[in-house]
Design a protein around this motif. Sequence first.
Motif, PDB file in Angstrom:
ATOM      1  N   ASN A 296       0.705  -1.194   0.211  1.00 53.71           N
ATOM      2  CA  ASN A 296      -0.010  -0.190  -0.137  1.00 53.71           C
ATOM      3  C   ASN A 296       0.686   1.230  -0.028  1.00 53.71           C
ATOM      4  O   ASN A 296       0.217   2.448   0.084  1.00 53.71           O
ATOM      5  N   LEU A 297       2.133   1.228   0.009  1.00 49.14           N
ATOM      6  CA  LEU A 297       2.925   2.286  -0.058  1.00 49.14           C
ATOM      7  C   LEU A 297       2.586   3.540  -0.774  1.00 49.14           C
ATOM      8  O   LEU A 297       2.623   4.605  -0.370  1.00 49.14           O
ATOM      9  N   PRO A 298       2.358   3.177  -2.233  1.00 48.53           N
ATOM     10  CA  PRO A 298       2.267   4.397  -3.044  1.00 48.53           C
ATOM     11  C   PRO A 298       1.096   5.068  -2.705  1.00 48.53           C
ATOM     12  O   PRO A 298       1.015   6.296  -2.942  1.00 48.53           O
ATOM     13  N   GLY A 299       0.078   4.342  -2.173  1.00 45.71           N
ATOM     14  CA  GLY A 299      -1.263   5.195  -1.731  1.00 45.71           C
ATOM     15  C   GLY A 299      -1.179   5.734  -0.455  1.00 45.71           C
ATOM     16  O   GLY A 299      -1.998   6.620  -0.302  1.00 45.71           O
ATOM     17  N   TYR A 300      -0.321   5.070   0.482  1.00 42.91           N
ATOM     18  CA  TYR A 300      -0.330   5.723   1.992  1.00 42.91           C
ATOM     19  C   TYR A 300       0.703   6.885   2.139  1.00 42.91           C
ATOM     20  O   TYR A 300       0.308   7.594   2.667  1.00 42.91           O
ATOM     21  N   ILE A 301       1.711   6.909   1.314  1.00 42.27           N
ATOM     22  CA  ILE A 301       2.687   7.907   1.519  1.00 42.27           C
ATOM     23  C   ILE A 301       2.788   8.420   0.078  1.00 42.27           C
ATOM     24  O   ILE A 301       3.237   7.779  -0.961  1.00 42.27           O
ATOM     25  N   LYS A 302       2.175   9.639  -0.241  1.00 43.00           N
ATOM     26  CA  LYS A 302       2.116  10.402  -1.586  1.00 43.00           C
ATOM     27  C   LYS A 302       2.945  11.721  -1.271  1.00 43.00           C
ATOM     28  O   LYS A 302       3.353  12.163  -2.495  1.00 43.00           O
ATOM     29  N   LYS A 303       3.566  11.993  -0.468  1.00 39.15           N
ATOM     30  CA  LYS A 303       4.222  13.022  -0.208  1.00 39.15           C
ATOM     31  C   LYS A 303       5.645  12.883   0.319  1.00 39.15           C
ATOM     32  O   LYS A 303       5.936  11.980   0.996  1.00 39.15           O
ATOM     33  N   ALA A 304       6.465  13.477  -0.228  1.00 40.85           N
ATOM     34  CA  ALA A 304       8.005  13.351   0.136  1.00 40.85           C
ATOM     35  C   ALA A 304       8.349  13.389   1.465  1.00 40.85           C
ATOM     36  O   ALA A 304       7.753  14.411   1.975  1.00 40.85           O
ATOM     37  N   ILE A 305       9.029  12.722   1.998  1.00 37.57           N
ATOM     38  CA  ILE A 305       9.394  12.701   3.554  1.00 37.57           C
ATOM     39  C   ILE A 305      10.789  13.427   3.665  1.00 37.57           C
ATOM     40  O   ILE A 305      11.732  12.734   3.161  1.00 37.57           O
ATOM     41  N   PRO A 306      10.773  14.355   4.335  1.00 37.51           N
ATOM     42  CA  PRO A 306      12.243  15.085   4.468  1.00 37.51           C
ATOM     43  C   PRO A 306      12.872  14.531   5.522  1.00 37.51           C
ATOM     44  O   PRO A 306      12.531  13.927   6.331  1.00 37.51           O
ATOM     45  N   LEU A 307      14.194  14.427   5.227  1.00 35.61           N
ATOM     46  CA  LEU A 307      15.064  14.040   6.469  1.00 35.61           C
ATOM     47  C   LEU A 307      15.219  14.895   7.582  1.00 35.61           C
ATOM     48  O   LEU A 307      15.347  16.099   7.240  1.00 35.61           O
ATOM     49  N   LEU A 308      15.187  14.680   8.722  1.00 34.28           N
ATOM     50  CA  LEU A 308      15.600  15.165  10.236  1.00 34.28           C
ATOM     51  C   LEU A 308      17.176  15.466  10.017  1.00 34.28           C
ATOM     52  O   LEU A 308      17.688  14.512  10.562  1.00 34.28           O
ATOM     53  N   GLN A 309      17.591  16.562   9.262  1.00 36.74           N
ATOM     54  CA  GLN A 309      19.261  16.752   9.329  1.00 36.74           C
ATOM     55  C   GLN A 309      19.605  17.208  10.633  1.00 36.74           C
ATOM     56  O   GLN A 309      19.057  18.229  11.112  1.00 36.74           O
ATOM     57  N   ARG A 310      21.112  17.268  10.871  1.00 38.69           N
ATOM     58  CA  ARG A 310      21.916  17.782  11.897  1.00 38.69           C
ATOM     59  C   ARG A 310      21.714  19.306  11.412  1.00 38.69           C
ATOM     60  O   ARG A 310      21.611  19.781  10.506  1.00 38.69           O
ATOM     61  N   GLY A 311      21.812  20.020  12.567  1.00 37.21           N
ATOM     62  CA  GLY A 311      21.828  21.502  12.708  1.00 37.21           C
ATOM     63  C   GLY A 311      20.239  22.247  12.449  1.00 37.21           C
ATOM     64  O   GLY A 311      20.502  23.553  12.318  1.00 37.21           O
ATOM     65  N   HIS A 312      19.139  21.366  12.334  1.00 38.54           N
ATOM     66  CA  HIS A 312      17.914  22.207  11.878  1.00 38.54           C
ATOM     67  C   HIS A 312      16.972  21.617  13.010  1.00 38.54           C
ATOM     68  O   HIS A 312      16.815  20.381  13.092  1.00 38.54           O
ATOM     69  N   THR A 313      15.980  22.485  13.168  1.00 34.57           N
ATOM     70  CA  THR A 313      14.899  21.892  13.937  1.00 34.57           C
ATOM     71  C   THR A 313      13.834  21.870  13.023  1.00 34.57           C
ATOM     72  O   THR A 313      13.433  22.749  12.294  1.00 34.57           O
ATOM     73  N   ALA A 314      13.345  20.506  12.843  1.00 33.24           N
ATOM     74  CA  ALA A 314      12.063  20.246  12.060  1.00 33.24           C
ATOM     75  C   ALA A 314      11.199  19.030  12.656  1.00 33.24           C
ATOM     76  O   ALA A 314      11.637  18.215  13.526  1.00 33.24           O
ATOM     77  N   SER A 315      10.174  18.700  11.980  1.00 33.05           N
ATOM     78  CA  SER A 315       9.406  17.745  12.570  1.00 33.05           C
ATOM     79  C   SER A 315       8.478  17.161  11.512  1.00 33.05           C
ATOM     80  O   SER A 315       8.183  17.779  10.365  1.00 33.05           O
ATOM     81  N   ILE A 316       8.040  15.927  11.708  1.00 35.21           N
ATOM     82  CA  ILE A 316       7.111  15.190  10.858  1.00 35.21           C
ATOM     83  C   ILE A 316       5.944  14.548  11.685  1.00 35.21           C
ATOM     84  O   ILE A 316       6.253  13.961  12.392  1.00 35.21           O
ATOM     85  N   THR A 317       4.760  14.826  11.079  1.00 32.64           N
ATOM     86  CA  THR A 317       3.657  14.235  11.691  1.00 32.64           C
ATOM     87  C   THR A 317       2.949  13.228  10.664  1.00 32.64           C
ATOM     88  O   THR A 317       2.785  13.552   9.507  1.00 32.64           O
TER      89      THR A 317
END
Length: 591
Positions: free
Chosen positions: A228-249
């Motif tokens: 089901n991956l193509p239907g469940y995840i349609k948006k690119a997932i960013p990497l949570l990289q060093r030196g940056h505050t960011a979040s994924i829900t």
Amino acid sequence: MSKQSDHGKRNDSSQMKALLSPGDSKSCPKENTEKHDKQRTNTCEASFSSSSSSSSSSRCVQGGGSGQVESEWRRHREDVTVSLQDLKRLPQCNIRLGHLAFSRTHTVLIDVDIYNCERQLRAQDGRDIWQSNFVKMPCSMSSVINKTGFTMQTERKLRWTVIAKQLAKLAKKPSATVEDVEEAIMKYNPKYKGQWSFDALSSFVKCIPKTENYFSPLFPKIAALALNLPGYIKKAIPLLQRGHTASITMSQVQIACLLANAFFCTFPHRNTSGPNAEYHNYPSINFTSLFGNWSERKKEKLRAIMHYFNVVTNDDTKPTGLVTFERRFLKNTDIPNWRGSQELMPKLYVTSHGTIENDGTGMLQVDFASHWIGGGVLSSGLVQEEILFLMNPELIVSRLFTEKLGDNECLIITGSQQFSIYSGFSDSFEWAGPHADHLKRDEWARLQRQILAIDALHFRHRGEQYNMIKVTRELNKAYCGFKGHGHDEPDIATGKWGCGAFNGDPQLKALIQLMAAAKAKRGMALFTFGDRKLEEDLQQIYSLLVQKEVTVGKLYELLEDYCSDVHRQRGSHMELFDFIGNTVGGHRSLL
């Protein structure tokens, strides 16, 4: 003045002298004891000046030639620690989240408009991005496999075409064997044929009694979920990289789908960890290391993982909420001036009974993390972090997108579900059965559970930690995680962070966490995991620090003095709590 008195004075660093009342130190007369016929020296030291009083009193303590002192600071002191009920948990916090929304630093993988209006969880439309700062997905049009045909010519095929064919074949079966799973995985990972072993998975299925052995019909269900991956995840997932505050829900169903793909080892470019590998700075995510090299540890790990998949592939029990993964980076401008900090000690509850995950439910629960998030959860590791990830397998998906943590960084996961219970630790660890998670959910449908991953330094030699550069690093690391977004935050549930295999001093680590909690204006519950002595000692030193109104800044200076003393002694030295107690309580060691 006696030599011992001179030695006692040399133990006072310049920082400590500023905290002692002037002119109170003096030598005491010698006396002979008939029993030992040795010199003894009475030394008077000034008491610690509290921040609320301009006066100070001096006390005398006898010190023997060996440098031992009588720890009177431990005696007859009222315990001022609080009860567990005095600490705040998420349900008591008035945190207003407002509508779920995405931003430049907050990626949401579900459609926020539909969720805010209808409370329905649907995948957010988007596009695949095959770039270095995003997760490279197995269903991407840019993911290809080079296959050599009968004509010996190299043929390029879309990786997902090959994966989907194998998973669909498995999903149609009423039951499947480990050999079927292995065959499918190796079809789209041909370069690892002969390198990857599945003996742990095979031995696991064989050794589990028939009454518990539901794995053959479960394998096809996991394959169907992964499909089901193509239907469940349609948006690119960013990497949570060093030196940056960011979040994924993302939704718990999306997490389950991603983990099903990790189970079937579909993620490209994630099978090598050498220095030249594209994801060399990220933990592993494909489950290959879990499937090979059989051990009793692997058996218990697989019991927890398979139970998770059994729950999430069942329409009646699959979870329906959201989970947020927040990487937090502490900027240099946000790092506290520890020496100048005026905060007093926060509320403290300390016990040798109970656990962070049970008794600390609803608080900010500390994961004694590796800088590779999840540590050895997919290999042989089986201590606090790995156990936490096995009981809450949704945490494992953070390995897909979380880069190795830096010194001023942490990861906070809000909303993960506990699926299992356990007993034991390390080699004695056992999966003890399912867990029904009845926590309430917040406005964003997240379970009211917050887990904070902070990685302590690993000291090859115990003496390395008595260095203020390293102490300050640990303070900043803890503060990065403890620092809240507002004033109404849950208190902290922690324990012997960075001790055990990391060789941390439990007394030093307890004070570091206490100082960081004070700076973050949060109370703290510390679970010593059966260490009754640490429980009692911490209660006593904390009560002294509170009664003397010792600030974070003054405690930092005491740590500076202690580190200086340790290096002067070059080996044997008194424990940290005794050093602080004798100083703050009016006594100094004559070491």
